[in-house]
Design an enzyme around this catalytic site. Structure first.
Site, PDB file in Angstrom:
ATOM      1  N   SER A  44       0.833  -1.209   0.000  1.00  0.00           N
ATOM      2  CA  SER A  44       0.000   0.000   0.000  1.00  0.00           C
ATOM      3  C   SER A  44       0.866   1.258   0.000  1.00  0.00           C
ATOM      4  CB  SER A  44      -0.896   0.031   1.239  1.00  0.00           C
ATOM      5  OG  SER A  44      -1.843  -0.996   1.171  1.00  0.00           O
ATOM      6  N   ARG A  90     -13.904  -7.213 -10.750  1.00  0.00           N
ATOM      7  CA  ARG A  90     -14.095  -6.494  -9.479  1.00  0.00           C
ATOM      8  C   ARG A  90     -14.868  -5.196  -9.704  1.00  0.00           C
ATOM      9  NH1 ARG A  90      -8.476  -6.581  -6.399  1.00  0.00           N
ATOM     10  NH2 ARG A  90      -9.820  -5.827  -4.719  1.00  0.00           N
ATOM     11  N   ASP A  98      -6.750  -8.086   4.602  1.00  0.00           N
ATOM     12  CA  ASP A  98      -5.974  -8.955   3.708  1.00  0.00           C
ATOM     13  C   ASP A  98      -5.405 -10.177   4.437  1.00  0.00           C
ATOM     14  OD1 ASP A  98      -6.515  -7.245   1.640  1.00  0.00           O
ATOM     15  OD2 ASP A  98      -4.641  -6.121   1.840  1.00  0.00           O
ATOM     16  N   ARG A 116     -12.686 -14.608  -1.664  1.00  0.00           N
ATOM     17  CA  ARG A 116     -11.822 -15.299  -0.684  1.00  0.00           C
ATOM     18  C   ARG A 116     -12.611 -16.092   0.345  1.00  0.00           C
ATOM     19  NH1 ARG A 116      -7.102 -10.654  -0.126  1.00  0.00           N
ATOM     20  NH2 ARG A 116      -6.010 -11.262  -2.031  1.00  0.00           N
TER      21      ARG A 116
HETATM   22  C1  S3P Z   1      -5.628  -1.366  -0.047  1.00  0.00           C
HETATM   23  C2  S3P Z   1      -6.863  -1.384   0.537  1.00  0.00           C
HETATM   24  C3  S3P Z   1      -7.629  -2.607   0.785  1.00  0.00           C
HETATM   25  C4  S3P Z   1      -6.753  -3.850   0.693  1.00  0.00           C
HETATM   26  C5  S3P Z   1      -5.860  -3.810  -0.507  1.00  0.00           C
HETATM   27  C6  S3P Z   1      -4.941  -2.604  -0.440  1.00  0.00           C
HETATM   28  C7  S3P Z   1      -4.939  -0.081  -0.251  1.00  0.00           C
HETATM   29  O1  S3P Z   1      -8.653  -2.707  -0.189  1.00  0.00           O
HETATM   30  O2  S3P Z   1      -7.553  -5.002   0.649  1.00  0.00           O
HETATM   31  O3  S3P Z   1      -5.080  -4.975  -0.571  1.00  0.00           O
HETATM   32  O4  S3P Z   1      -3.725  -0.063  -0.478  1.00  0.00           O
HETATM   33  O5  S3P Z   1      -5.629   0.956  -0.189  1.00  0.00           O
HETATM   34  P1  S3P Z   1     -10.076  -1.987   0.018  1.00  0.00           P
HETATM   35  O6  S3P Z   1      -9.849  -0.549   0.107  1.00  0.00           O
HETATM   36  O7  S3P Z   1     -10.883  -2.335  -1.190  1.00  0.00           O
HETATM   37  O8  S3P Z   1     -10.638  -2.609   1.269  1.00  0.00           O
END
Ligand code: S3P
Length: 436
Positions: free
Chosen positions: A27, A127, A323, A354
């Site tokens: 992230s 998605r 995650d 998942r």
């Molecule tokens: C992320 C936010 C999450 C996470 C993804 C990374 C991010 O998704 O599941 O792996 O970097 O902002 P969501 O915002 O859809 O929950």
């Protein structure tokens, strides 16, 4: 690393010991390239995650005119073009497997005076993008996509002038939705607010604020002021990814005789739900030498093996471990007693569904051990396990979770193992080095 055939993971021969440095946070790596690209100045990004998802972001920002170059010392040098300096991309922007690349980028592209088209792989094409397209449309953006949920491919039409500011109540606790709106808010006529149902990861707020944006949070409401420019720091050091450390947190807890130290792991409180749940399950985890770097908390984490028991979790903790649910389900499979996970319907729209995938694949080790619920799972731990052949669904977190289940249990063969390249290319080497 490309693996044409299945990968066999054998049961661990010994406990995990030593020090492990996990790759950079996914992230934070995405955001460091994206935000530096729309800032003024040059930024050295250290410990950038060189894995497929973040390389998709790097390629998109390059296609939009920013400089993104790997340096001899392994860092990434990003030359920003300023908030209004991006140029129309010649080709279609390809986000690959990465929801973060696509959704965050939409927040920036929504405000650009040029046309852009976006695509991604088969998983990303399934998605929902409506969750981002809808708020951006309210701000005045014109984004076209397929069907009611705005599936890929997407087209973003040119937008002249500022976007409309708004006060948005997000129906989902999603850092991707929040970040897209905040990025668009940089280009709005006045302050933009977003409230989410529970606090999701806050790397965007922290990094944009370090870049000089005026951004404030009160509870789960974030407000961002429009900006003339962002100013990048000279250097960003990406912490280790707690979502990658998660596999070793669980493996070391479960494999007898383990005692490891995970070094320089990001412990931003919006990401540490797994530490809370594993501690509730009886894990022996110690946080050592906590410190700060660039607005993000870092620590070394010591994990020693322990007997785990089932636990129930749901509600506000879910975004803090979203995650990590597949690997927590593996922990639960080996724990004593039942684990109940609720409020996790978001898992159905990740790289794969998942909840369905974890249920189907963990049941191959112990039929009937996992029951899928609409928004979670019930895992009956402590059953006798057999070796299994499992599907990864080309989902990196499924592959790594199943690999740990095989190493802790009686072994596993994975049909499509190379998807670990999405977030952790050296995963199997580290696993082999630790357990064989
Ligand atoms: C992320 C936010 C999450 C996470 C993804 C990374 C991010 O998704 O599941 O792996 O970097 O902002 P969501 O915002 O859809 O929950």
């Amino acid at each position: 690393m490309y693996m044409a055939e299945g990968k066999e993971i054998r049961p661990a021969k010994r406990g995990l010991t030593g020090k492990i440095r996990v790759p950079g946070d996914k992230s934070v790596s995405h955001r460091s390239v994206m935000f530096s690209a729309i800032a003024k100045g040059q930024v050295h990004v250290r410990n950038f995650l060189e894995a497929a998802d973040c390389l998709s972001t790097a390629a998109c920002m390059r296609a939009l005119g920013a400089g993104v170059e790997r340096q001899a010392d392994g860092s990434l040098l990003v030359t920003g073009v300023g908030l209004h300096g991006l140029k129309e991309p010649q080709g279609v922007l390809d986000a690959g497997n990465s929801g973060t690349t696509l959704r965050l980028l939409l927040g920036i592209l929504a405000a650009q005076p040029f046309f852009s088209a976006l695509t991604g792989d088969a998983s990303l094409s399934r998605r929902p993008m409506g969750r981002v397209v809808e708020p951006l449309t309210r701000m005045g953006a014109a984004i076209r996509g397929r069907g009611s949920d705005r599936f890929l491919p997407l087209a973003v039409l040119p937008h002249e002038g500022s976007l409309r500011a708004m006060d948005y109540e997000s129906p989902v606790a999603s850092a991707q939705v929040k970040s897209a709106v905040l990025l668009a808010g940089l280009y709005a006529e006045r302050a933009t607010c977003l409230t989410e149902p529970a606090l999701s990861r806050d790397h965007t707020e922290r990094m944009l604020s370090a870049f000089g944006a005026r951004i404030e949070r009160e509870g789960t409401k974030v407000t961002i002021e429009p900006a003339d420019e962002l100013f990048a720091p000279e250097e960003i050091c990406v912490p280790g990814d707690i979502s990658s450390a998660a596999y070793w947190l669980v493996a070391a807890s479960l494999i007898e005789g383990s005692d490891i130290i995970l070094q320089d792991v990001g412990v931003n409180p919006t990401r540490t739900g797994i530490l809370d749940v594993l501690s509730d399950m009886g894990a022996n985890i110690t946080i050592c030498s906590e410190r700060e770097s660039g607005g993000e908390a870092l620590a070394d984490i010591r994990v020693r093996s322990a007997a785990l028991r089932g636990a129930s979790f749901g509600g506000e903790i879910i975004p803090r471990l979203i995650d990590e649910i597949p690997i927590l389900a593996v922990a639960a499979l080996f724990a004593d007693g039942d684990t109940v996970i609720s409020g996790a319907a978001e898992l159905r729209v990740k790289e794969t569904d998942r909840l369905a995938a974890v249920t189907a694949e963990l049941n191959r080790f112990a039929p009937g051990a996992v029951e899928a619920k609409e928004d979670g799972m019930v895992i009956h731990g402590g059953r006798t396990l057999s070796p299994a052949s499992c599907r990864t669904y080309d989902d990196h977190r499924m592959a790594m979770s199943l690999a740990v289940a095989g190493a802790v249990g009686e072994g596993v063969t994975l049909d499509a193992p190379s998807c670990v390249n999405i977030s952790y290319p050296s995963f199997y080497q580290t696993l082999d080095g630790l357990v064989q």
